[in-house]
Design a protein around this motif. Structure first.
Motif, PDB file in Angstrom:
ATOM      1  N   LEU A 254       0.851  -1.185   0.000  1.00 43.99           N
ATOM      2  CA  LEU A 254       0.000   0.000   0.000  1.00 43.99           C
ATOM      3  C   LEU A 254       0.889   1.237   0.000  1.00 43.99           C
ATOM      4  N   HIS A 255       0.617   2.149  -0.934  1.00 43.96           N
ATOM      5  CA  HIS A 255       1.356   3.402  -1.048  1.00 43.96           C
ATOM      6  C   HIS A 255       0.427   4.554  -0.676  1.00 43.96           C
ATOM      7  N   PHE A 256       0.752   5.286   0.366  1.00 42.09           N
ATOM      8  CA  PHE A 256       0.073   6.546   0.654  1.00 42.09           C
ATOM      9  C   PHE A 256       0.893   7.652   0.015  1.00 42.09           C
ATOM     10  N   SER A 257       0.260   8.438  -0.828  1.00 40.48           N
ATOM     11  CA  SER A 257       0.985   9.473  -1.555  1.00 40.48           C
ATOM     12  C   SER A 257       0.537  10.860  -1.092  1.00 40.48           C
ATOM     13  N   ARG A 258       1.483  11.779  -1.063  1.00 41.17           N
ATOM     14  CA  ARG A 258       1.196  13.142  -0.611  1.00 41.17           C
ATOM     15  C   ARG A 258       0.540  13.956  -1.723  1.00 41.17           C
ATOM     16  N   TYR A 259      -0.573  14.572  -1.400  1.00 39.80           N
ATOM     17  CA  TYR A 259      -1.303  15.429  -2.341  1.00 39.80           C
ATOM     18  C   TYR A 259      -0.706  16.831  -2.380  1.00 39.80           C
ATOM     19  N   PHE A 260      -0.670  17.404  -3.587  1.00 39.11           N
ATOM     20  CA  PHE A 260      -0.372  18.822  -3.801  1.00 39.11           C
ATOM     21  C   PHE A 260      -1.475  19.404  -4.670  1.00 39.11           C
ATOM     22  N   PRO A 261      -1.801  20.675  -4.491  1.00 40.33           N
ATOM     23  CA  PRO A 261      -2.896  21.276  -5.281  1.00 40.33           C
ATOM     24  C   PRO A 261      -2.687  21.094  -6.779  1.00 40.33           C
ATOM     25  N   GLN A 262      -3.733  20.613  -7.452  1.00 40.58           N
ATOM     26  CA  GLN A 262      -3.693  20.398  -8.896  1.00 40.58           C
ATOM     27  C   GLN A 262      -5.084  20.587  -9.475  1.00 40.58           C
ATOM     28  N   TYR A 263      -5.130  20.975 -10.709  1.00 43.93           N
ATOM     29  CA  TYR A 263      -6.349  21.018 -11.520  1.00 43.93           C
ATOM     30  C   TYR A 263      -7.421  21.896 -10.870  1.00 43.93           C
ATOM     31  N   GLN A 264      -8.485  21.316 -10.342  1.00 43.92           N
ATOM     32  CA  GLN A 264      -9.596  22.105  -9.798  1.00 43.92           C
ATOM     33  C   GLN A 264      -9.627  22.127  -8.273  1.00 43.92           C
ATOM     34  N   LEU A 265      -8.596  21.586  -7.633  1.00 40.08           N
ATOM     35  CA  LEU A 265      -8.583  21.498  -6.171  1.00 40.08           C
ATOM     36  C   LEU A 265      -7.397  22.295  -5.630  1.00 40.08           C
ATOM     37  N   ASP A 266      -7.697  23.237  -4.718  1.00 43.05           N
ATOM     38  CA  ASP A 266      -6.631  24.092  -4.188  1.00 43.05           C
ATOM     39  C   ASP A 266      -6.451  23.943  -2.683  1.00 43.05           C
ATOM     40  N   ILE A 267      -6.898  22.821  -2.128  1.00 42.73           N
ATOM     41  CA  ILE A 267      -6.646  22.523  -0.718  1.00 42.73           C
ATOM     42  C   ILE A 267      -5.136  22.463  -0.499  1.00 42.73           C
TER      43      ILE A 267
ATOM     44  N   ILE B  31      -1.099   3.475  11.120  1.00 39.79           N
ATOM     45  CA  ILE B  31      -2.356   2.717  11.158  1.00 39.79           C
ATOM     46  C   ILE B  31      -2.247   1.478  10.277  1.00 39.79           C
ATOM     47  N   ALA B  32      -1.747   1.679   9.059  1.00 38.45           N
ATOM     48  CA  ALA B  32      -1.674   0.574   8.101  1.00 38.45           C
ATOM     49  C   ALA B  32      -0.654  -0.480   8.513  1.00 38.45           C
ATOM     50  N   ASP B  33       0.436  -0.031   9.138  1.00 40.36           N
ATOM     51  CA  ASP B  33       1.489  -0.973   9.552  1.00 40.36           C
ATOM     52  C   ASP B  33       0.993  -2.015  10.549  1.00 40.36           C
ATOM     53  N   LYS B  34      -0.079  -1.713  11.237  1.00 37.46           N
ATOM     54  CA  LYS B  34      -0.594  -2.648  12.237  1.00 37.46           C
ATOM     55  C   LYS B  34      -1.196  -3.899  11.588  1.00 37.46           C
ATOM     56  N   LYS B  35      -1.609  -3.786  10.325  1.00 37.57           N
ATOM     57  CA  LYS B  35      -2.281  -4.920   9.680  1.00 37.57           C
ATOM     58  C   LYS B  35      -1.642  -5.375   8.370  1.00 37.57           C
ATOM     59  N   LEU B  36      -0.879  -4.487   7.716  1.00 38.56           N
ATOM     60  CA  LEU B  36      -0.317  -4.816   6.402  1.00 38.56           C
ATOM     61  C   LEU B  36       1.195  -4.964   6.492  1.00 38.56           C
ATOM     62  N   ASP B  37       1.746  -5.833   5.658  1.00 35.51           N
ATOM     63  CA  ASP B  37       3.183  -6.118   5.699  1.00 35.51           C
ATOM     64  C   ASP B  37       4.040  -5.030   5.080  1.00 35.51           C
ATOM     65  N   TYR B  38       3.497  -4.357   4.041  1.00 40.56           N
ATOM     66  CA  TYR B  38       4.330  -3.419   3.294  1.00 40.56           C
ATOM     67  C   TYR B  38       3.566  -2.115   3.057  1.00 40.56           C
ATOM     68  N   VAL B  39       4.012  -1.044   3.698  1.00 43.31           N
ATOM     69  CA  VAL B  39       3.352   0.260   3.573  1.00 43.31           C
ATOM     70  C   VAL B  39       4.418   1.308   3.253  1.00 43.31           C
ATOM     71  N   TYR B  40       4.145   2.127   2.245  1.00 45.22           N
ATOM     72  CA  TYR B  40       5.116   3.111   1.777  1.00 45.22           C
ATOM     73  C   TYR B  40       4.477   4.499   1.716  1.00 45.22           C
ATOM     74  N   LEU B  41       5.342   5.522   1.737  1.00 44.83           N
ATOM     75  CA  LEU B  41       4.901   6.901   1.570  1.00 44.83           C
ATOM     76  C   LEU B  41       5.532   7.470   0.308  1.00 44.83           C
ATOM     77  N   GLY B  42       4.717   8.168  -0.491  1.00 47.57           N
ATOM     78  CA  GLY B  42       5.199   8.761  -1.733  1.00 47.57           C
ATOM     79  C   GLY B  42       5.103  10.270  -1.711  1.00 47.57           C
ATOM     80  N   ASN B  43       5.913  10.908  -2.528  1.00 49.72           N
ATOM     81  CA  ASN B  43       5.987  12.379  -2.622  1.00 49.72           C
ATOM     82  C   ASN B  43       6.489  13.001  -1.331  1.00 49.72           C
TER      83      ASN B  43
END
Length: 326
Positions: A241-254, A268-280
């Motif tokens: 599972l890859h959680f990726s960091r959002y940056f404002p794009q297109y129609q969303l400026d959050i 949270i994910a590490d408690k149940k899944l073997d492989y968890v990564y962060l992107g961006n």
């Protein structure tokens, strides 16, 4: 142009059966994907052979971390998508059907992959599943030449066409946008359930990795992350599972996702899944693979190289088998 697969006639209109939108189209109309059109009382695909982007990429860029780590793959994309995500990262080619394209036939694509000494072809950038006829033909030819085929997809496809394609696909990165129907309906103009069904069809026989872009206040609550993780765990706890960091794009400026929010999701994910990564995000430790049993670093990734520290496919420290294709 090429006649499309998976459509039927309904009185004076044509219904497309490729994806769950089931677009009902009159003469001259395009489907929601923008690239399937009724012309001369047939459904045609207007992007067949039309390529908007070509690159030789590290496989990790897809992202696929457990599929031939350290290898290079030829990446192809066209235009069009059957979702309309407000945060689309590739909106300049996905939603602009007038984007400049070049003609690359399936045979030429396979020859290009061989010339580059690539492990195969990744269908990516725009939504590959609305490029279905081209991918099916190209993947079959690539398969015959011993090349690998990879999909980077939103998973919005019906089971029958998916089942026809999967025998030629070796790995999938599935973009699960969120884990609520409200998000899919309001932010992406789609539906979650077909995406879950795609994952359930894929993971049994094909290497599956999942990516979720965390957007502050929209899909990053602890409750929703737990539900996503629980669902993945019911399929297979070794699905990366890859959680990726959002940056404002297109129609969303959050504002961008905070690093703390990403780390909390990973915990949270590490408690149940073997492989968890962060992107961006900065930090090699979020890209490395660790043994789920003894926590030894077994695959090291930085932006220039990948180092594999395995005994075959097992952890050299404790012998735990690592889910990876080498």
């Amino acid at each position: 142009m090429k006649e499309a697969l998976y459509y039927t006639y309904e009185e004076d209109k044509i219904k497309c059966h490729l994806c769950p939108h089931y677009c009902l189209l009159a003469e001259g109309q395009n489907g929601r994907c923008q690239v399937r059109k009724v012309e001369d009382n047939r459904l045609i695909t207007i992007t067949y052979n039309q390529v908007s982007a070509v690159a030789l990429d590290p496989i990790e860029k897809k992202p696929l971390f457990h599929f031939y780590p350290g290898s290079q793959i030829l990446s192809l994309g066209t235009v069009g998508c059957n979702l309309k995500c407000k945060f689309c990262q590739n909106h300049n080619i996905v939603h602009d059907t007038e984007s400049r394209t070049e003609t690359i036939t399936p045979k030429e694509a396979v020859h290009l992959a061989l010339d580059y000494n690539s492990i195969g072809i990744a269908y990516t950038y725009s939504e590959p599943l609305v490029w279905y006829e081209y991918i099916l033909e190209t993947a079959q030819l690539a398969y015959q030449k011993g090349l690998k085929n990879v999909l980077v997809t939103n998973g919005m496809i019906n089971p029958e066409p998916l089942k026809e394609l999967l025998p030629y696909i070796d790995a999938v990165n599935l973009d699960v946008k969120a884990f609520t129907e409200d998000f899919y309906r309001e932010i992406c103009k789609g539906s979650l359930n077909p995406v879950k069904r795609t994952a359930e069809l894929v993971y049994q026989d094909i290497l599956l990795e999942i990516t979720t872009l965390l957007i502050p206040g929209l899909n990053d609550s602890e409750e929703e992350i737990k539900e996503l993780v629980d669902w993945i765990a019911t399929l297979d706890i070794s699905i990366p599972l890859h959680f990726s960091r959002y940056f404002p794009q297109y129609q969303l400026d959050i504002p961008p996702t905070s690093i703390d929010s990403l780390i909390r999701a990973k915990e949270i994910a590490d408690k149940k899944l073997d492989y968890v990564y962060l992107g961006n995000v900065e930090g090699q430790e979020y890209r490395n693979t660790y043994c789920p049993k003894c926590n030894k670093e077994v695959i090291s990734r930085n932006y220039n190289s990948v180092q594999i520290n395995l005994d075959g496919k097992s952890c050299s420290n404790c012998g735990q088998e690592i889910k990876v294709i080498l």
